[in-house]
Scaffold this active site. Sequence first.
Site, PDB file in Angstrom:
ATOM      1  N   CYS A   1       0.844  -1.185   0.000  1.00  5.08           N
ATOM      2  CA  CYS A   1       0.000   0.000   0.000  1.00  5.08           C
ATOM      3  C   CYS A   1       0.885   1.242   0.000  1.00  5.08           C
ATOM      4  O   CYS A   1       1.801   1.366   0.817  1.00  5.08           O
ATOM      5  CB  CYS A   1      -0.898  -0.006   1.240  1.00  5.08           C
ATOM      6  SG  CYS A   1      -1.884   1.488   1.433  1.00  5.08           S
TER       7      CYS A   1
ATOM      8  N   CYS B   1       0.406   3.143   3.630  1.00  4.04           N
ATOM      9  CA  CYS B   1       0.854   2.642   4.941  1.00  4.04           C
ATOM     10  C   CYS B   1       1.887   1.521   4.872  1.00  4.04           C
ATOM     11  O   CYS B   1       2.366   1.067   5.906  1.00  4.04           O
ATOM     12  CB  CYS B   1      -0.351   2.185   5.762  1.00  4.04           C
ATOM     13  SG  CYS B   1      -1.146   0.677   5.163  1.00  4.04           S
TER      14      CYS B   1
ATOM     15  N   CYS C   1      -7.215  -0.907   1.182  1.00  6.93           N
ATOM     16  CA  CYS C   1      -6.259  -1.460   2.130  1.00  6.93           C
ATOM     17  C   CYS C   1      -7.024  -1.626   3.434  1.00  6.93           C
ATOM     18  O   CYS C   1      -7.650  -0.677   3.921  1.00  6.93           O
ATOM     19  CB  CYS C   1      -5.072  -0.512   2.300  1.00  6.93           C
ATOM     20  SG  CYS C   1      -3.953  -1.003   3.632  1.00  6.93           S
TER      21      CYS C   1
ATOM     22  N   CYS D   1      -5.410   0.868   6.365  1.00  3.05           N
ATOM     23  CA  CYS D   1      -5.530   2.334   6.389  1.00  3.05           C
ATOM     24  C   CYS D   1      -6.711   2.856   5.573  1.00  3.05           C
ATOM     25  O   CYS D   1      -6.887   4.070   5.466  1.00  3.05           O
ATOM     26  CB  CYS D   1      -4.237   2.992   5.920  1.00  3.05           C
ATOM     27  SG  CYS D   1      -3.946   2.868   4.139  1.00  3.05           S
TER      28      CYS D   1
ATOM     29  N   CYS E   1      -8.682  -5.207  -9.821  1.00  3.39           N
ATOM     30  CA  CYS E   1      -8.301  -4.157 -10.766  1.00  3.39           C
ATOM     31  C   CYS E   1      -7.839  -2.962  -9.934  1.00  3.39           C
ATOM     32  O   CYS E   1      -8.656  -2.277  -9.318  1.00  3.39           O
ATOM     33  CB  CYS E   1      -9.503  -3.819 -11.639  1.00  3.39           C
ATOM     34  SG  CYS E   1      -9.145  -2.668 -12.960  1.00  3.39           S
TER      35      CYS E   1
END
Length: 148
Positions: free
Chosen positions: A65, A68, A114, A117, A137
Amino acid sequence: MIKWADVIHFTNKGNPAPDKRVEKTEEEWKQILTPEEFQVTRLKGTERSFSSELCSLFDPGIYECKCCGTLLFDASEKFESGTGWPSFTQPVKENAIGYHADRSHGMIRVEVTCNVCDSHLGHIFPDGPPPSGLRYCINAVSLSKIKE
């Protein structure tokens, strides 16, 4: 292995608990993200299709991510979908991704975030390759690649 039925279950009944949580104010996110990264990850934007070299990059590694640093996808689960966005069949862990009903733009889709976060990553569709049949996607701008 996550299947479409699992995605629907998580979307309707709640996501698996993440290993940890990362929460920041809008100003704190703006300090660490570029304007485009902020628009996509925090405001649920979408980058232009075919705008990133990550679409055609298939070297080994892990994708995390952008916000984070949570590990999200392994390059071994990446495939060429022809959509213009990086596509994956599975996350690295069941609890890495959050699933949410998205009724924007006159359609019903499943948004993926995510799970640590709440960064907007993209959407998931049941039109991927076997054995899972899933296509995550993902906006390339929401990811960072860690080389193996």
